[in-house]
Design a protein around this motif. Structure first.
Motif, PDB file in Angstrom:
ATOM      1  N   TYR A   1       4.422  -6.018   6.324  1.00 13.05           N
ATOM      2  CA  TYR A   1       3.918  -5.346   4.713  1.00 13.05           C
ATOM      3  C   TYR A   1       4.997  -4.058   6.112  1.00 13.05           C
ATOM      4  O   TYR A   1       5.399  -3.148   5.001  1.00 13.05           O
ATOM      5  CB  TYR A   1       2.638  -5.062   5.758  1.00 13.05           C
TER       6      TYR A   1
ATOM      7  N   ASN B   1       7.656  -1.581   3.386  1.00 15.61           N
ATOM      8  CA  ASN B   1       7.345   0.070   3.272  1.00 15.61           C
ATOM      9  C   ASN B   1       8.689   0.666   4.014  1.00 15.61           C
ATOM     10  O   ASN B   1       8.942   1.462   3.177  1.00 15.61           O
ATOM     11  CB  ASN B   1       6.096   0.005   4.588  1.00 15.61           C
TER      12      ASN B   1
ATOM     13  N   PHE C   1      10.918   0.274   0.497  1.00 16.33           N
ATOM     14  CA  PHE C   1       9.700   1.099  -0.262  1.00 16.33           C
ATOM     15  C   PHE C   1      10.245   2.681   0.094  1.00 16.33           C
ATOM     16  O   PHE C   1      10.813   3.329  -0.753  1.00 16.33           O
ATOM     17  CB  PHE C   1       8.563   0.890   0.063  1.00 16.33           C
ATOM     18  N   ARG C   2      10.202   3.004   2.194  1.00 18.22           N
ATOM     19  CA  ARG C   2      10.035   4.507   1.765  1.00 18.22           C
ATOM     20  C   ARG C   2      11.623   5.162   1.298  1.00 18.22           C
ATOM     21  O   ARG C   2      12.343   5.942   1.429  1.00 18.22           O
ATOM     22  CB  ARG C   2      10.201   4.816   2.947  1.00 18.22           C
TER      23      ARG C   2
ATOM     24  N   TYR D   1       8.249  -2.794  -9.166  1.00 17.52           N
ATOM     25  CA  TYR D   1       7.022  -1.764  -9.306  1.00 17.52           C
ATOM     26  C   TYR D   1       6.769  -0.727  -8.320  1.00 17.52           C
ATOM     27  O   TYR D   1       5.736   0.269  -9.011  1.00 17.52           O
ATOM     28  CB  TYR D   1       6.066  -2.764  -9.504  1.00 17.52           C
ATOM     29  N   ALA D   2       6.889  -0.600  -7.303  1.00 20.28           N
ATOM     30  CA  ALA D   2       6.001   0.688  -5.492  1.00 20.28           C
ATOM     31  C   ALA D   2       6.891   1.067  -6.593  1.00 20.28           C
ATOM     32  O   ALA D   2       6.591   2.775  -6.552  1.00 20.28           O
ATOM     33  CB  ALA D   2       6.856  -0.287  -4.183  1.00 20.28           C
ATOM     34  N   CYS D   3       8.282   1.614  -6.657  1.00 22.35           N
ATOM     35  CA  CYS D   3       9.459   2.618  -7.256  1.00 22.35           C
ATOM     36  C   CYS D   3       9.553   2.821  -8.503  1.00 22.35           C
ATOM     37  O   CYS D   3      10.586   3.508  -8.576  1.00 22.35           O
ATOM     38  CB  CYS D   3      10.492   2.606  -6.448  1.00 22.35           C
TER      39      CYS D   3
ATOM     40  N   ASP E   1      -6.598  -4.400  -0.511  1.00 23.18           N
ATOM     41  CA  ASP E   1      -4.910  -3.053  -0.320  1.00 23.18           C
ATOM     42  C   ASP E   1      -5.432  -4.074   1.995  1.00 23.18           C
ATOM     43  O   ASP E   1      -6.083  -3.078   2.117  1.00 23.18           O
ATOM     44  CB  ASP E   1      -5.641  -1.626   0.509  1.00 23.18           C
TER      45      ASP E   1
ATOM     46  N   GLY F   1      -2.911   0.399  -7.047  1.00 22.88           N
ATOM     47  CA  GLY F   1      -1.926   1.458  -6.881  1.00 22.88           C
ATOM     48  C   GLY F   1      -1.211   1.264  -6.407  1.00 22.88           C
ATOM     49  O   GLY F   1      -0.332  -0.054  -5.641  1.00 22.88           O
ATOM     50  N   ARG F   2       0.081   1.959  -6.473  1.00 22.11           N
ATOM     51  CA  ARG F   2       1.681   1.563  -5.515  1.00 22.11           C
ATOM     52  C   ARG F   2       1.617   1.905  -4.655  1.00 22.11           C
ATOM     53  O   ARG F   2       2.179   1.144  -4.460  1.00 22.11           O
ATOM     54  CB  ARG F   2       2.772   2.556  -6.925  1.00 22.11           C
ATOM     55  N   TYR F   3       1.196   2.902  -4.568  1.00 22.52           N
ATOM     56  CA  TYR F   3       1.137   3.709  -2.508  1.00 22.52           C
ATOM     57  C   TYR F   3       0.737   4.587  -2.712  1.00 22.52           C
ATOM     58  O   TYR F   3      -0.365   5.169  -3.560  1.00 22.52           O
ATOM     59  CB  TYR F   3       2.797   3.938  -2.419  1.00 22.52           C
ATOM     60  N   TYR F   4       0.844   4.911  -1.882  1.00 25.28           N
ATOM     61  CA  TYR F   4      -0.804   5.713  -0.879  1.00 25.28           C
ATOM     62  C   TYR F   4      -0.057   6.248  -0.341  1.00 25.28           C
ATOM     63  O   TYR F   4       0.886   6.105   1.285  1.00 25.28           O
ATOM     64  CB  TYR F   4      -2.027   5.967  -0.393  1.00 25.28           C
TER      65      TYR F   4
ATOM     66  N   GLY G   1       2.561   9.002   6.871  1.00 23.91           N
ATOM     67  CA  GLY G   1       4.055   8.783   5.409  1.00 23.91           C
ATOM     68  C   GLY G   1       3.280   8.494   4.162  1.00 23.91           C
ATOM     69  O   GLY G   1       2.328   7.323   4.020  1.00 23.91           O
ATOM     70  N   LEU G   2       3.922   7.504   2.993  1.00 22.34           N
ATOM     71  CA  LEU G   2       3.520   6.792   2.195  1.00 22.34           C
ATOM     72  C   LEU G   2       3.982   5.298   2.724  1.00 22.34           C
ATOM     73  O   LEU G   2       4.784   4.961   3.346  1.00 22.34           O
ATOM     74  CB  LEU G   2       4.871   6.807   0.933  1.00 22.34           C
ATOM     75  N   LYS G   3       2.442   4.417   2.216  1.00 29.39           N
ATOM     76  CA  LYS G   3       2.389   3.170   2.187  1.00 29.39           C
ATOM     77  C   LYS G   3       2.639   2.484   0.578  1.00 29.39           C
ATOM     78  O   LYS G   3       1.699   2.896  -0.441  1.00 29.39           O
ATOM     79  CB  LYS G   3       1.085   2.888   2.681  1.00 29.39           C
ATOM     80  N   LEU G   4       2.709   0.888   0.846  1.00 28.42           N
ATOM     81  CA  LEU G   4       2.440   0.171  -0.950  1.00 28.42           C
ATOM     82  C   LEU G   4       1.155  -0.138  -0.395  1.00 28.42           C
ATOM     83  O   LEU G   4       0.221   0.287   0.584  1.00 28.42           O
ATOM     84  CB  LEU G   4       3.586  -0.898   0.029  1.00 28.42           C
ATOM     85  N   ASP G   5       0.255   0.276  -1.617  1.00 25.74           N
ATOM     86  CA  ASP G   5      -1.052   0.184  -2.033  1.00 25.74           C
ATOM     87  C   ASP G   5      -0.747  -2.044  -3.058  1.00 25.74           C
ATOM     88  O   ASP G   5       0.168  -2.467  -2.948  1.00 25.74           O
ATOM     89  CB  ASP G   5      -1.893   1.285  -2.974  1.00 25.74           C
TER      90      ASP G   5
END
Lengths: 274, 274
Positions: free
Chosen positions: A134, A138, A141-142, A180-182, B127, B158-161, B166-170
């Motif tokens: 995970y 992440n 993704f960031r 999907y995330a981006c 999640d 959801g894609r991320y929160y 910082g942002l995290k994958l959902d």
């Protein structure tokens, strides 16, 4: 399945491209295990007048280490005959001036030793296996979401593969996750990318219709080869599943039990044809 | 953004549905932190004549633990006002006689204590955060691929929160991963599922056009509510990104800096309208 309808006649066939994992061997603990008859089958192809190359989406090791493993399993294969995605990716990075953030298997990292990875402006994912944590996903993704024009390269787009202890998720699954995330579309380097198949054909000096691809992955091996104008044969080893023979869009030119059987047909036909 | 074009006139508005994470608070270490002005804003809505509910895709804790956290942060919220996906999922399992394999956060497991999980015939993902390891995703994949009719439920998409670090994958990202791996379409339980929004409206005793949804997620909060006939307002907190205001398909009925500002407008307008 009978030999009827074998896709390429003896005269026109000049080369064979083989997938590796699931065709020559099943991966797993240690070096994995050779699929019965495949060592002899490769030997027979090499002794024939056919050009032979190996086209793989393997990204868990450098090309050198990977080929050494195949040699330990008993295969007569050399580095120059094997085409994996990482060297192709490095060529693309150079061409486009890109610096990658890598989410790949530890074993593949040495391939990228000479590549500038500071201040990354793209992400490359390979079959990272346990590295697909995970936290690592992440991180990738960031990097992507922080870029003005995010670029994601995926070394293959396979769904899963078979190891000796069962099916395992492949890089394509994580490619879809990051897409999907981006909200982006990844660029695939490796099978079934036509550019990738074409580079192997060029090395063989053959036209697509002169070559036959044999693989266990219906979509990426067989479908990818067919899209380039080659014939595509699926073996019933590796990740093969019976439902592949009822696939709605990809239909193999032939389906055979294993590589040994495929080579029997190819060489038998050439023997008769000669 | 000015208050012009505020979507619901004082007369017709009878209820407000609030998303939680990113609207009331930002999650992170410990309980996270309340977003400035949001505790007072919830209090003012509760003191008004509007129906108020909280609709969340939170799946990292049981409803009781989650509400207790919000209370510790200073919010006047009770369990019966909060609608998360897990209880809705359990209702679906019962209705269809399904036994789940769970890939969820450890904190959510107690919600499923009374559910039969032997010999699973479906998979539920929430999640799961750190539980989204390669091994756990493989395990869920193997359950699905082994079923004659694989059924995947995703608690949200959801894609991320945003957490404080910082942002995290959902969960939606892993839903897409398993959809691709197994060549299936997941059933989403939670926002933006119309069934889910409808259950909240039923509890309020309101028609969609009488209710307003306020959230930080343009697609799942705003778009989901709009699809059901509600108005949807986005706050510029939580996972909000400036590009949301140029989204090609989802256009919020209004975009405001934060919940406090939204409540100012709603109650101010009702004051003038009264």
């Amino acid at each position: 399945m009978a030999d009827t309808g074998w896709p390429v006649c003896a005269k026109s066939l000049k080369g064979v491209i083989l997938d590796l994992c699931g065709v020559l061997y099943d991966s797993g603990e240690g070096d994995g295990v050779a699929i019965p008859g495949s060592i002899e089958a490769v030997k027979r192809l090499k002794e024939s007048d056919l050009e032979l190359r190996f086209c793989t989406n393997e990204t868990q090791a450098t090309r050198e280490k990977f080929v050494a493993k195949l040699q330990r399993l008993g295969f007569d294969i050399s580095v120059s005959e094997v085409f994996p995605p990482a060297p192709a990716a490095i060529a693309v990075l150079k061409e486009r001036g890109l610096r990658p953030h890598l989410l790949v298997h530890d074993g593949l990292l040495p391939e990228f030793d000479a590549v500038d990875k500071t201040n990354p402006n793209c992400v490359i994912i390979g079959d990272a296996a346990e590295n697909f944590s995970y936290q690592n996903l992440n991180e990738a993704f960031r990097v992507l979401i922080g870029l003005e024009k995010p670029v994601l390269f995926s070394l293959g787009q396979g769904r899963y593969y078979k190891e000796t202890d069962g099916l395992k998720l492949d890089v394509g699954v994580y490619m879809k996750a990051l897409e999907y995330a981006c909200d982006l579309k990844a660029e695939v380097i490796g099978k079934p990318s036509p550019t990738f198949f074409q580079s192997v054909l060029s090395d063989m000096g053959l036209k697509p219709q002169e070559a036959l691809m044999i693989g266990d992955d219906l979509v990426n091996d067989v479908g990818g080869a067919q899209y380039c104008g080659m014939k595509g044969v699926q073996v019933r080893t590796g990740k093969y599943r019976p439902s592949d023979e009822r696939h709605p869009t990809v239909i193999a030119d032939a389906t055979v039990d294993n590589l040994a059987h495929a080579v029997d047909v190819i060489l038998g036909q050439r023997g008769r044809g000669a």
